[in-house]
Design a protein around this motif. Structure first.
Motif, short mmCIF file in Angstrom:
data_model
loop_
_atom_site.label_atom_id
_atom_site.label_comp_id
_atom_site.label_asym_id
_atom_site.label_seq_id
_atom_site.Cartn_x
_atom_site.Cartn_y
_atom_site.Cartn_z
N ARG A 143 0.82 -1.20 0.00
CA ARG A 143 0.00 0.00 0.00
C ARG A 143 0.86 1.26 0.00
O ARG A 143 0.60 2.20 -0.77
CB ARG A 143 -0.94 -0.01 1.21
N SER A 144 1.87 1.29 0.83
CA SER A 144 2.72 2.48 0.88
C SER A 144 3.48 2.69 -0.43
O SER A 144 3.66 3.83 -0.89
CB SER A 144 3.72 2.36 2.04
N THR A 145 3.89 1.59 -1.08
CA THR A 145 4.58 1.72 -2.37
C THR A 145 3.65 2.28 -3.43
O THR A 145 4.02 3.19 -4.20
CB THR A 145 5.11 0.35 -2.82
N ILE A 146 2.42 1.77 -3.50
CA ILE A 146 1.46 2.28 -4.49
C ILE A 146 1.12 3.74 -4.19
O ILE A 146 1.01 4.57 -5.10
CB ILE A 146 0.19 1.41 -4.49
N PHE A 147 0.96 4.08 -2.91
CA PHE A 147 0.67 5.47 -2.55
C PHE A 147 1.82 6.39 -2.98
O PHE A 147 1.59 7.51 -3.46
CB PHE A 147 0.47 5.59 -1.04
N ARG A 148 3.05 5.91 -2.83
CA ARG A 148 4.21 6.72 -3.23
C ARG A 148 4.22 6.93 -4.75
O ARG A 148 4.52 8.02 -5.23
CB ARG A 148 5.49 6.05 -2.76
N ILE A 149 3.88 5.88 -5.49
CA ILE A 149 3.83 6.01 -6.95
C ILE A 149 2.74 6.99 -7.36
O ILE A 149 2.94 7.83 -8.26
CB ILE A 149 3.59 4.62 -7.58
N ILE A 150 1.58 6.91 -6.72
CA ILE A 150 0.49 7.85 -7.03
C ILE A 150 0.93 9.28 -6.74
O ILE A 150 0.66 10.21 -7.52
CB ILE A 150 -0.76 7.48 -6.21
N GLN A 151 1.62 9.48 -5.63
CA GLN A 151 2.09 10.82 -5.28
C GLN A 151 3.08 11.35 -6.31
O GLN A 151 3.00 12.51 -6.72
CB GLN A 151 2.73 10.78 -3.89
N ILE A 152 4.01 10.51 -6.74
CA ILE A 152 5.00 10.94 -7.73
C ILE A 152 4.32 11.28 -9.06
O ILE A 152 4.62 12.30 -9.69
CB ILE A 152 6.06 9.85 -7.93
N LEU A 153 3.38 10.44 -9.48
CA LEU A 153 2.68 10.71 -10.74
C LEU A 153 1.85 11.99 -10.65
O LEU A 153 1.78 12.76 -11.61
CB LEU A 153 1.78 9.52 -11.09
N ALA A 154 1.22 12.22 -9.49
CA ALA A 154 0.44 13.44 -9.33
C ALA A 154 1.32 14.68 -9.39
O ALA A 154 0.96 15.68 -10.03
CB ALA A 154 -0.33 13.39 -8.01
N MET A 155 2.47 14.63 -8.76
CA MET A 155 3.38 15.78 -8.79
C MET A 155 3.93 16.00 -10.20
O MET A 155 4.05 17.15 -10.66
CB MET A 155 4.52 15.56 -7.80
N ALA A 156 4.25 14.92 -10.91
CA ALA A 156 4.73 15.07 -12.29
C ALA A 156 3.63 15.63 -13.19
O ALA A 156 3.89 16.51 -14.02
CB ALA A 156 5.21 13.71 -12.82
N GLY A 157 2.41 15.14 -13.03
CA GLY A 157 1.30 15.69 -13.82
C GLY A 157 1.05 17.16 -13.53
O GLY A 157 0.79 17.95 -14.44
N TRP A 158 1.14 17.52 -12.25
CA TRP A 158 0.95 18.94 -11.91
C TRP A 158 2.04 19.80 -12.56
O TRP A 158 1.76 20.89 -13.08
CB TRP A 158 1.00 19.10 -10.39
N ALA A 159 3.27 19.34 -12.53
CA ALA A 159 4.36 20.11 -13.14
C ALA A 159 4.14 20.28 -14.64
O ALA A 159 4.32 21.38 -15.19
CB ALA A 159 5.70 19.42 -12.87
N LEU A 160 3.72 19.22 -15.32
CA LEU A 160 3.49 19.31 -16.77
C LEU A 160 2.35 20.26 -17.09
O LEU A 160 2.45 21.09 -18.01
CB LEU A 160 3.21 17.91 -17.34
N PHE A 161 1.23 20.16 -16.34
CA PHE A 161 0.09 21.03 -16.59
C PHE A 161 0.45 22.49 -16.31
O PHE A 161 0.03 23.39 -17.03
CB PHE A 161 -1.09 20.60 -15.73
N THR A 162 1.23 22.72 -15.27
CA THR A 162 1.60 24.09 -14.93
C THR A 162 2.52 24.68 -16.00
O THR A 162 2.35 25.84 -16.41
CB THR A 162 2.28 24.11 -13.56
N LEU A 163 3.51 23.92 -16.43
CA LEU A 163 4.39 24.41 -17.49
C LEU A 163 3.61 24.68 -18.77
O LEU A 163 3.88 25.66 -19.48
CB LEU A 163 5.50 23.39 -17.75
N GLU A 164 2.65 23.81 -19.08
CA GLU A 164 1.81 24.04 -20.26
C GLU A 164 0.99 25.30 -20.09
O GLU A 164 0.79 26.06 -21.06
CB GLU A 164 0.90 22.83 -20.47
N GLY A 165 0.50 25.55 -18.88
CA GLY A 165 -0.27 26.77 -18.64
C GLY A 165 0.55 28.03 -18.83
O GLY A 165 0.05 29.04 -19.33
N PHE A 166 1.81 28.00 -18.48
CA PHE A 166 2.70 29.14 -18.68
C PHE A 166 3.27 29.18 -20.10
O PHE A 166 4.05 30.09 -20.42
CB PHE A 166 3.86 29.10 -17.68
N GLY A 167 2.92 28.18 -20.92
CA GLY A 167 3.44 28.14 -22.28
C GLY A 167 4.92 27.83 -22.34
O GLY A 167 5.58 28.16 -23.33
N ALA A 168 5.43 27.20 -21.31
CA ALA A 168 6.86 26.93 -21.24
C ALA A 168 7.20 25.46 -21.42
O ALA A 168 8.39 25.11 -21.40
CB ALA A 168 7.41 27.41 -19.88
#
Length: 816
Positions: free
Chosen positions: A496-521
């Protein structure tokens, strides 16, 4: 060190393979093409059969080249596309001529990219058709020449008139089919040429758009519009608000209709995924409601899963880039509205009651943003709405900071500080954007505002999605299907903790990509990283790039992670369910580890572009180093492989090596670990286990013989002693019946009759021997049989005078 050895072996093998391949390629160079022999006329005896075969051949050729319906459909769609491209070109020119930020052009660029994708698909289809038709034309031409040659030779061989007529009819049929196929080919090639010309024009327009977007982004810092107080009296763009709203509605509706018609297959796949996710959430919700009585900690999960439609919609929309790449802005806005409604359904169940008003503030910010997008870029209404958006969003962030500082959230310490920092930074950025918009820097204000809001939206969405996925995982691990897996039963918390860690990493990576796309960068960051990674670094004749190193390290790291996961699954869940001899599961997992590591290193080297032909010298040097300095290491490694394949010693065996006695815990690449009876772990090189004499007490079975010697006093009946010894052994639960325990009269000792009890057992022979000694002592005592002390004769060479007198007096008294 072991990894270096494996890598060196791989490099040596790969280098040898490459050299051999090069030598083979040089030895077997491509020979000169053999000239095609000239065709010969068909023999007269074969003309009837060959003519009969031509008819089905021509029919099949006509069927293979009949692409009229497909070409007509593409031609009709292409005519519609040309009209769409004309309208899009007019709109693009207007946007290119108008001043404003790069976002003015980006929406049109997305439409051009979709058109380019459609043209590419048509070109690929037409190219396949034209290639297939060209092959048929060539085959028909070869058949025609063959039959023409046969007809020309008819006079020379004096063929009968019937055969002459058959040759003429066959030749006419081939020419008719060839004419038809050539007409199909010409139609396909003509349409292909028109589509290719349109594609070239689209590519040229896209290139000009990219240049203009890059130019505007470079010059975004500065004043690009008059101050807001001077724009109040300026004339509006494209009519009044009503006309602007009507025009925007018309364009958005048509854009959505065109997109749905063009991507209906993607919409169907997304709908199927959505329904499957809803079914899964409904199933998990029912299970969670059954278990919540036993575990009250599942109550928040039940409340969260109680909105399966909203939860499924959020997860499905977050995967929208997979289902809908390059979707138009109108479609994105429509899906955004659906996401907003889904969030309003879920957020009250996730956040604390004091924070639930934040969901309505988020809805207000989104609506103000949509109002600002109705008017054209740079228009007064657009600028006023943008200022209002910045102010409302900044006020909402100030409210959020106040709530967090007041301790009204459920955030942990680290996340609390991170959210506070992000909220304060976003507040400063939005307040600055409002000021920049007022003074006339509209492009920068709009970019930062939209980028900041994209980061906020993405943070909320990915946080909600992460909470949803964590809830789904928690309930899924409690289901009967998951509990069948030993890896879940025995290591539930780790899984459970391993899957939770993977979900957290994917969520942070997705947030970074969406934010960079929002800034056009995003594109700029990707391009910059790409240039940095592919830049070559030369050291003499050897060159490499940071990207090669990153790929190599990343693939090797992933390889070891996959290997660890596979070994964990095999050892925990797969091997225990298989009826295999002891030691085989360990050998399989170890060999699987070696295989994955070797394969991963080969893939990493290939992906990194490693040229084995240039490192032959290094491989040779490594070979020399292995030959002179690493003989013991290689010997131990090969010995480890022998232990795994031959299995004279397995994990769990109890062995004796010289003075070392213990249990084998691990058989590694270089050494094995033996745990002694005292608890010490001794590292034994594998070569010692192969070359030295090793006693394996458990190689074929777990049986051990306990030998208990015993002596009784002279005068005792030997058969009685034997019966007592066998009886004690037979009564012991851990003594085997087959072979049965035995007792032997070994001989006459100095002070006793010597016996020995021999009993076989599968338990600890030390404990069994101790139990047998205790039992024998009690049984002999009960039978009145004495265990004698050793008898000794003392010869005194000199004795003190007093002692002699005492001994003498005592002797006399004894005599009396």
């Amino acid at each position: 060190m072991s990894l270096l050895i494996v890598l060196a072996a791989i490099l040596m093998a790969a280098g040898f393979t490459v050299v051999c391949a090069q030598e083979a390629a040089e030895a077997t160079a491509t020979p000169a093409p053999t000239p095609t022999p000239a065709p010969t006329p068909i023999p007269a005896t074969e003309i009837p059969d060959r003519a009969a075969e031509i008819v089905p051949m021509l029919r099949e050729a006509a069927a293979r080249t009949d692409v009229g319906k497909e070409v007509d459909a593409i031609a009709q769609e292409f005519e519609k596309e040309k009209g769409h491209l004309a309208e899009l070109l007019e709109e693009t020119r207007r946007r290119l001529d108008a001043a404003g930020p790069a976002s003015v052009i980006e929406e049109a660029q997305i439409s051009w990219l979709r058109s380019a994708s459609r043209l590419d698909a048509w070109l690929n289809t037409l190219k396949e058709d034209s290639t297939a038709i060209a092959e048929e034309v060539q085959k028909l031409a070869e058949r025609r020449k063959l039959w023409e040659l046969t007809g020309q030779s008819a006079d020379e061989v004096e063929l009968p008139d019937a055969l002459r007529q058959q040759v003429a009819e066959t030749l006419e049929a081939i020419e008719t089919a060839e004419t038809k196929v050539r007409a199909n080919r010409d139609a396909v090639l003509t349409l292909q040429s028109d589509v290719a010309r349109a594609k070239a024009e689209v590519d040229e327009i896209l290139a000009s758009q990219r240049e203009e977007i890059a130019r505007r982004r470079r010059s975004i810092v500065g004043i690009d519009s008059p101050p807001l107080w001077k724009s109040i009296t300026a004339p509006g763009i494209e009519g009044g608000p009503a006309e602007q709203l009507s025009s925007m509605w018309t364009k958005s509706s048509r854009s959505i209709e065109d997109y749905v018609a063009d991507r209906h297959d993607r919409l169907l796949r997304q709908a199927v995924f959505f329904m499957m996710l809803v079914a899964v959430l409904v199933f998990l919700r029912r299970r969670a409601k059954l278990w919540v009585g036993q575990d009250r900690s599942l109550q928040p999960t039940v409340e969260l899963l109680d909105r399966p439609l909203a939860a499924s919609f959020i997860v499905t929309m977050l995967l929208g880039e997979i289902f809908h790449p390059r979707a138009p802005a109108a479609w994105i806005d429509l899906m955004g509205l659906g996401l907003l409604l889904a969030l309003l359904r879920l957020l009250p169940r996730i956040v604390a009651p004091s924070m639930r008003s934040g969901a309505y503030l988020l809805a207000l910010i989104y609506l103000v943003e949509k109002i600002s997008s109705i008017a054209p870029e740079g228009d007064l209404i657009n600028r006023l709405a943008l200022v209002a958006l910045s102010v409302v969003a900044a006020a909402s962030l100030y409210w959020l900071v106040d709530k967090i500082r007041g301790g009204q959230t459920q955030l942990a310490g680290g996340w609390k500080n991170l959210v506070l920092f992000g909220a304060r930074a976003a507040f400063v950025a939005l307040a600055l954007c409002a000021f920049l918009n007022v003074i006339g820097s509209v492009g920068l204000a709009q970019l930062v505002t939209m980028g900041t809001l994209s980061g906020i939206y993405a943070a909320v969405l990915f946080w909600v999605a992460a909470v949803l996925l964590r809830a789904m995982v928690r309930v899924a691990l409690l289901t009967a299907t998951a509990r069948r897996l030993a890896i879940v039963r025995l290591h539930e918390e780790t899984v459970r903790s391993t899957i939770f860690r993977i979900i957290q990493i994917l969520a942070m990576a997705g947030w970074a990509l969406f934010t960079l796309e929002g800034f056009g960068a995003l594109d700029g960051v990707i391009d910059g990283l790409t240039r940095a990674f592919i830049s070559k670094i030369a050291i003499g004749d050897f060159s490499f790039s940071p990207g090669d190193i990153l790929i190599f390290v990343g693939v090797v790291w992933l390889t070891f992670r996959i290997s660890q996961l596979l070994r964990f699954v095999l050892e925990t869940d797969v091997m225990p369910k298989m009826d295999l001899p002891r030691g085989v599961p360990g050998a399989i997992t170890r060999l699987s580890h070696y295989s994955i590591v070797v394969l991963g290193i080969m893939i990493a080297a290939t992906a990194a572009g490693l040229d084995f032909s240039r490192i032959n010298l290094i491989v040779g040097a490594l070979g020399v180093g292995i030959g002179f300095g690493l003989q013991n290491v290689v010997n131990n490694f090969v010995s480890g492989l022998i232990l795994l394949f031959e299995r004279p010693i397995r994990v769990g065996d109890r062995i004796q090596l010289a003075d070392l006695f213990g249990t084998v815990n691990t058989i590694g690449m270089r050494a094995s670990i033996v745990r002694t009876l005292q608890g010490a772990e001794v590292i034994v090189p594998n070569a010692n286990l192969i070359s030295a004499e090793v006693v394996n007490w458990t190689l074929s079975d777990e049986r051990r013989r306990a030998d208990v010697p015993i002596g009784v006093a002279y005068g005792t009946d030997p058969q009685t002693v034997i019966d007592i010894l066998v009886g004690v052994a037979t009564a012991h639960d851990d003594v085997m019946d087959d072979p049965a325990p035995e007792a032997f009269f070994l001989g006459f000792g100095a002070s006793s009759l010597d016996f020995e009890l021999r009993a076989w057992t599968r338990a600890s022979f030390i404990q069994v021997s101790s139990d047998l000694r205790v039992g024998i002592t009690a049984a002999l005592k009960e039978a009145g049989i004495e265990i004698p002390f050793p008898q000794r004769d003392l010869h005194l060479r000199s004795v003190a005078k007093g002692a002699a007198e005492m001994l003498s007096g005592r002797s006399e008294r004894d005599t009396d």
